[in-house]
Design a protein around this motif. Structure first.
Motif, PDB file in Angstrom:
ATOM      1  N   UNK A 179       3.786  14.891   6.770  1.00  0.00           N
ATOM      2  CA  UNK A 179       3.529  13.449   6.724  1.00  0.00           C
ATOM      3  C   UNK A 179       4.111  12.856   7.993  1.00  0.00           C
ATOM      4  N   UNK A 180       3.242  12.482   8.942  1.00  0.00           N
ATOM      5  CA  UNK A 180       3.722  11.981  10.228  1.00  0.00           C
ATOM      6  C   UNK A 180       3.786  10.459  10.194  1.00  0.00           C
ATOM      7  N   UNK A 181       4.959   9.914   9.955  1.00  0.00           N
ATOM      8  CA  UNK A 181       5.196   8.470   9.876  1.00  0.00           C
ATOM      9  C   UNK A 181       4.166   7.777   8.977  1.00  0.00           C
ATOM     10  N   UNK A 182       4.048   8.226   7.737  1.00  0.00           N
ATOM     11  CA  UNK A 182       2.996   7.661   6.883  1.00  0.00           C
ATOM     12  C   UNK A 182       3.217   6.201   6.518  1.00  0.00           C
ATOM     13  N   UNK A 183       4.424   5.666   6.686  1.00  0.00           N
ATOM     14  CA  UNK A 183       4.654   4.278   6.281  1.00  0.00           C
ATOM     15  C   UNK A 183       5.106   3.369   7.420  1.00  0.00           C
ATOM     16  N   UNK A 184       5.180   3.915   8.641  1.00  0.00           N
ATOM     17  CA  UNK A 184       5.710   3.101   9.742  1.00  0.00           C
ATOM     18  C   UNK A 184       4.859   1.877  10.035  1.00  0.00           C
ATOM     19  N   UNK A 192       6.975   0.656   0.078  1.00  0.00           N
ATOM     20  CA  UNK A 192       7.604   1.155  -1.147  1.00  0.00           C
ATOM     21  C   UNK A 192       6.558   1.787  -2.067  1.00  0.00           C
ATOM     22  N   UNK A 193       5.386   1.164  -2.162  1.00  0.00           N
ATOM     23  CA  UNK A 193       4.321   1.737  -3.005  1.00  0.00           C
ATOM     24  C   UNK A 193       3.936   3.134  -2.516  1.00  0.00           C
ATOM     25  N   UNK A 194       3.765   3.283  -1.207  1.00  0.00           N
ATOM     26  CA  UNK A 194       3.300   4.559  -0.658  1.00  0.00           C
ATOM     27  C   UNK A 194       4.391   5.627  -0.773  1.00  0.00           C
ATOM     28  N   UNK A 195       5.648   5.247  -0.556  1.00  0.00           N
ATOM     29  CA  UNK A 195       6.741   6.220  -0.706  1.00  0.00           C
ATOM     30  C   UNK A 195       6.798   6.719  -2.149  1.00  0.00           C
ATOM     31  N   UNK A 196       6.668   5.798  -3.103  1.00  0.00           N
ATOM     32  CA  UNK A 196       6.657   6.213  -4.507  1.00  0.00           C
ATOM     33  C   UNK A 196       5.473   7.128  -4.798  1.00  0.00           C
ATOM     34  N   UNK A 197       4.329   6.788  -4.225  1.00  0.00           N
ATOM     35  CA  UNK A 197       3.133   7.603  -4.455  1.00  0.00           C
ATOM     36  C   UNK A 197       3.336   9.030  -3.931  1.00  0.00           C
ATOM     37  N   UNK A 198       3.908   9.150  -2.735  1.00  0.00           N
ATOM     38  CA  UNK A 198       4.135  10.481  -2.173  1.00  0.00           C
ATOM     39  C   UNK A 198       5.056  11.306  -3.078  1.00  0.00           C
ATOM     40  N   UNK A 215      12.858   5.801  10.696  1.00  0.00           N
ATOM     41  CA  UNK A 215      13.786   4.965   9.941  1.00  0.00           C
ATOM     42  C   UNK A 215      14.568   5.827   8.947  1.00  0.00           C
ATOM     43  N   UNK A 216      15.878   5.912   9.161  1.00  0.00           N
ATOM     44  CA  UNK A 216      16.700   6.793   8.324  1.00  0.00           C
ATOM     45  C   UNK A 216      16.695   6.407   6.848  1.00  0.00           C
ATOM     46  N   UNK A 217      16.635   5.110   6.552  1.00  0.00           N
ATOM     47  CA  UNK A 217      16.660   4.699   5.147  1.00  0.00           C
ATOM     48  C   UNK A 217      15.381   5.143   4.448  1.00  0.00           C
ATOM     49  N   UNK A 218      14.270   5.058   5.155  1.00  0.00           N
ATOM     50  CA  UNK A 218      12.993   5.504   4.599  1.00  0.00           C
ATOM     51  C   UNK A 218      13.040   7.011   4.344  1.00  0.00           C
ATOM     52  N   UNK A 219      13.567   7.738   5.297  1.00  0.00           N
ATOM     53  CA  UNK A 219      13.647   9.188   5.171  1.00  0.00           C
ATOM     54  C   UNK A 219      14.559   9.596   4.008  1.00  0.00           C
ATOM     55  N   UNK A 220      15.665   8.880   3.893  1.00  0.00           N
ATOM     56  CA  UNK A 220      16.595   9.254   2.826  1.00  0.00           C
ATOM     57  C   UNK A 220      15.959   9.068   1.451  1.00  0.00           C
TER      58      UNK A 220
ATOM     59  N   UNK B 257      13.064  -2.764  -0.110  1.00  0.00           N
ATOM     60  CA  UNK B 257      13.603  -2.120   1.095  1.00  0.00           C
ATOM     61  C   UNK B 257      14.400  -0.888   0.691  1.00  0.00           C
ATOM     62  N   UNK B 258      14.107   0.288   1.240  1.00  0.00           N
ATOM     63  CA  UNK B 258      14.924   1.460   0.914  1.00  0.00           C
ATOM     64  C   UNK B 258      16.373   1.211   1.333  1.00  0.00           C
ATOM     65  N   UNK B 259      17.300   1.533   0.440  1.00  0.00           N
ATOM     66  CA  UNK B 259      18.714   1.276   0.731  1.00  0.00           C
ATOM     67  C   UNK B 259      19.409   2.579   1.116  1.00  0.00           C
ATOM     68  N   UNK B 260      20.269   2.460   2.120  1.00  0.00           N
ATOM     69  CA  UNK B 260      20.981   3.651   2.581  1.00  0.00           C
ATOM     70  C   UNK B 260      21.916   4.224   1.527  1.00  0.00           C
ATOM     71  N   UNK B 261      22.417   3.358   0.633  1.00  0.00           N
ATOM     72  CA  UNK B 261      23.373   3.874  -0.341  1.00  0.00           C
ATOM     73  C   UNK B 261      22.717   4.358  -1.634  1.00  0.00           C
ATOM     74  N   UNK B 262      21.378   4.317  -1.694  1.00  0.00           N
ATOM     75  CA  UNK B 262      20.707   4.839  -2.888  1.00  0.00           C
ATOM     76  C   UNK B 262      20.547   6.350  -2.742  1.00  0.00           C
TER      77      UNK B 262
END
Ligand SMILES: Nc1ncnc2c1ncn2[C@@H]1O[C@H](COP(=O)(O)OP(=O)(O)OP(=O)(O)O)[C@@H](O)[C@H]1O
Ligand SMILES: Nc1ncnc2c1ncn2[C@@H]1O[C@H](COP(=O)(O)OP(=O)(O)O)[C@@H](O)[C@H]1O
Ligand code: SF4
Ligand code: SF4
Ligand SMILES: [Mg+2]
Ligand SMILES: [Mg+2]
Lengths: 323, 329
Positions: A179-184, A192-198, A215-220, B257-262
């Motif tokens: 998945x190459x930056x699918x939500x950027x 959020x919808x697409x991340x949940x879907x994946x 984006x590190x938060x997206x990746x986490x 928004x994705x949260x870093x602490x989640x």
């Protein structure tokens, strides 16, 4: 040989991969000796700034761009040594989703045909069977097949186009998706919808993912482990929780501090992020991050830091890791 | 403090093949000198059209009603010539795509010096000195060499810095930054936002930051206006807003928004569906089809902007969120 915290036989094993581009008489050092493994059922996140080689690495895994050296083992077989029919067969098991959902759909073709295309290429001749599969995956990604199959891409929003791309990547029942930056390119809410879907698709179809983002938060949010890349090399790899709680590479630390926090009491610290990545045509000697690193010294310009295990399962390539 | 900008009952309508599209729907906002207003909302909610209404740079076919008062003048009544002088001097803008404001066939030096000389009475060598000073201020290394280069020879982050240097060149009283960092990496985003904050303090300039990310405005705006389907649906001093969001949409935007602490694999509270078709306005609250609190009246009537207990806090909702929302969402 480095073993990056993978239990059993990894599904994907990238070994000292080098990918270069010619640019006039110069060479772009896009990926310079990257090794990583992804276990079956795992999501490995890959983060780094624009131009650091994430997409190049993803494309080289799929053999869409051939590596200069190194190996890509998929389920034990070396893709870099494969050609023709053998490679085509393998490719069904590995799919790619792009950053720009709208641009990656042919504007003149109907959604049903776009999603069916991989089936045709794979030689599925039975039209009824194709239609059944297309309906199945469109429903799976939350679209009504009856409503969308006959429409054209321009009738859909960015988020819906990304759903269509995901449906197309699922239609051959792959095991692995890059998945190459699918939500950027998407807004916070649709992201959020697409991340949940994946996540849902991964569980439902038993997928293994290489998830690229900056984006590190997206990746986490979606990754079991995270690999941080800078100018063609890996800086740090480790289990998500651990890496975010205790980054040891100065570059990981910088990325973490740069994320805007949605809380007015957390005042952004000004000046944490300085400079831009140097050109991959003439990368710095030694550690490639040294021109922006607050801890850099003589040794950093003389000696390339190798990835070393700094905590169980966590690896960093730095001469002076953060304690 | 004095009011620099007043947006009063502004409506922007655009004729489209599908019918009349109301991009901005009765918006009232104001901004004092030296302060920062954040405008937040999803793609298509009218942020850009609103800022273009302020700049009087709407598409030709657009219809604008309401008033935009800037520095004591009604912008709609200004002659085109006075308006042009105002833009670029007192009223400057930075767009999401820096190439919108940069000319690809002119060197960076030419573009900077042209803007400076058009608005300030400086000779060539003084304009050159000022250009170098500005490029230094926005963090461009070796500015003398950059002057001779073209935009395509710079990275995206560099181009945005240059666009900001041009916008700042005549000491504007108000800078409008329309998603200035949406196309950039997090690290470059942080640098550009730092840069804007620093220059704003130094110049005592007012600023409007437009974004779809509440995280971008949280630490940087004095006041936040949340837009949805062309309207301002919540508006408050930043601290008050994050302390207690009244409008379900604002809360949902923050939660998404994705949260870093989640922990990894925590499902994100996404907002289902998408905004309504702006050519087919809803009778009730525009957010009703996606709102988890929607009930009764929500589908029948439009909630008006209402004052909350905290001074300066307004919201448009029949069933405002009761508990402190906080960041725990
Ligand atoms: N076809 C090409 N020819 C020459 N150079 C290329 C080519 N494709 C990519 N590059 C260069 O290789 C480097 C790595 O590019 P790549 O697209 O892999 O980066 P990325 O990490 O995916 O960046 P982004 O976040 O912008 O998508 C960059 O310097 C890029 O400019
Ligand atoms: N030139 C135009 N012609 C017709 N409609 C437009 C034009 N530009 C924007 N719109 C429409 O106006 C609405 C608001 O758009 P915009 O202000 O660009 O939103 P935002 O900046 O919040 O993403 C959207 O429905 C958009 O499709
Ligand atoms: S090796 Fe040196 S320059 Fe590189 S990250 Fe570590 S301290 Fe910084
Ligand atoms: S008015 Fe009703 S539908 Fe609209 S935001 Fe409030 S609760 Fe939700
Ligand atoms: Mg890329
Ligand atoms: Mg916009």
């Amino acid at each position: 040989m480095m073993q990056l915290a993978v239990r059993a036989e990894p599904l994907l094993d990238v070994d000292h991969l080098v990918v270069e581009y010619g640019l006039g008489n110069k060479t772009v050092h896009a990926v310079s000796g990257v090794s990583l493994q992804v276990a079956r059922g795992e999501t490995l996140g890959l983060v780094g700034e624009s131009g650091c080689g994430k997409s190049t690495l993803g494309r080289a895994v799929l053999q869409l761009r051939r590596a200069k050296s190194g190996r890509v083992l998929f389920d034990g077989e070396d893709l870099t040594a494969m050609e023709g029919e053998a490679l085509r067969k393998m490719r069904r098991r590995v799919q790619l989703i792009f950053q720009d959902p709208i641009a990656s759909l042919n504007p003149r073709r109907r959604i049903g045909d776009i999603v069916a295309e991989p089936l045709i290429i794979a030689g599925v001749k039975d039209a009824a069977e194709r239609k059944r599969r297309v309906h199945e995956v469109l429903s799976a990604v939350g679209l009504d097949p009856e409503l969308v199959a006959n429409r054209l891409p321009h009738e859909f929003s960015g988020g819906q186009c990304q759903r269509i791309c995901i449906a197309r990547s699922l239609v051959l029942n792959p095991e692995f998706i890059v998945c190459d930056e699918p939500v950027s390119a998407l807004d916070v809410s649709i992201r959020a919808q697409i991340l949940n879907l994946l996540e849902e698709m991964k569980a439902r179809f038993g997928l293994t993912l290489l998830f690229i983002a900056h984006d590190l938060a997206v990746v986490k949010a979606v990754s079991d482990r995270v690999a941080v890349m800078y100018l063609g090399r890996l800086c740090e790899v480790g289990p998500s929780e651990q890496l975010f709680a205790k980054p040891v590479h100065p570059y990981t630390d910088l990325l973490l501090q740069a994320i805007p926090v949605p809380d007015p009491d957390v005042r952004p610290v000004e000046g944490v992020a300085v400079g831009e990545p140097p050109s991959p045509i003439a990368p710095p000697s030694g550690c490639r991050f040294r021109t922006r690193c607050p801890r850099a010294d003589q040794r950093c310009s003389a000696e390339i830091p190798e990835l070393r295990e700094v905590a169980p399962g966590q690896f960093a390539a730095c001469h002076h890791p953060l304690a | 403090m004095s009011t620099l900008l007043t947006i009063a009952d502004v409506v922007v309508e655009l004729p489209t093949p599908r019918g009349n599209l109301r991009a901005v729907d009765h918006v009232d906002l104001s901004l004092e000198a030296g302060r920062t207003l954040g405008i937040v909302g999803e793609s298509g909610c009218g942020k850009t059209m609103l800022s273009r209404a302020v700049l009087q740079l709407l598409p030709k076919k657009a219809k604008l009603t309401g008033r935009v008062m800037f520095d004591g003048q009604d912008l709609a009544r200004l002659a085109p010539e006075s308006l042009r002088r105002l833009r670029g001097r007192d009223l400057a803008v930075v767009f999401q795509d820096p190439m919108t404001s940069l000319n690809p066939v002119l060197t960076i030096g030419t573009q900077l010096m042209e803007t400076i000389q058009e608005h300030l009475e400086l000779d060539a060598s003084a304009a050159m000195a000022r250009s170098i000073e500005l490029l230094t201020a926005v963090g461009i290394p070796a500015p003398e060499q950059r002057l001779a280069q073209y935009p395509h020879q710079c990275s995206g982050g560099m181009r945005q810095r240059i666009a900001i240097a041009i916008a700042l060149s005549c000491e504007p009283k108000l800078l409008i930054a329309d998603e200035p960092t949406t196309a950039l990496d997090v690290t470059i985003q942080a640098q550009i936002l730092d840069l804007l904050a620093r220059e704003q303090r130094r110049r005592h300039m007012a600023m409007i930051i437009i974004t779809h990310d509440l995280g971008v405005v949280a630490g940087r705006a004095d006041e936040v206006a949340v837009m949805y389907a062309g309207r301002v649906v919540e508006r408050a001093p930043t601290q008050a807003l994050f302390k207690r969001m009244h409008m379900p949409y604002t809360e949902a935007l923050l939660a998404a928004i994705p949260k870093l602490d989640a922990a990894p694999h925590t499902p994100l509270p996404a907002i289902s569906g998408r905004p309504p078709d702006p050519t087919r306005p809803l009778r009730g609250c525009s957010f009703a089809p996606r709102c988890r609190y929607a009930a009764g009246r929500c589908h029948e009537a439009k909630p008006a902007l209402t004052s909350a207990e905290t001074p300066g806090h307004l919201y448009a909702c029949f069933h405002p969120i009761q508990m402190a929302a906080g960041v725990d969402a």
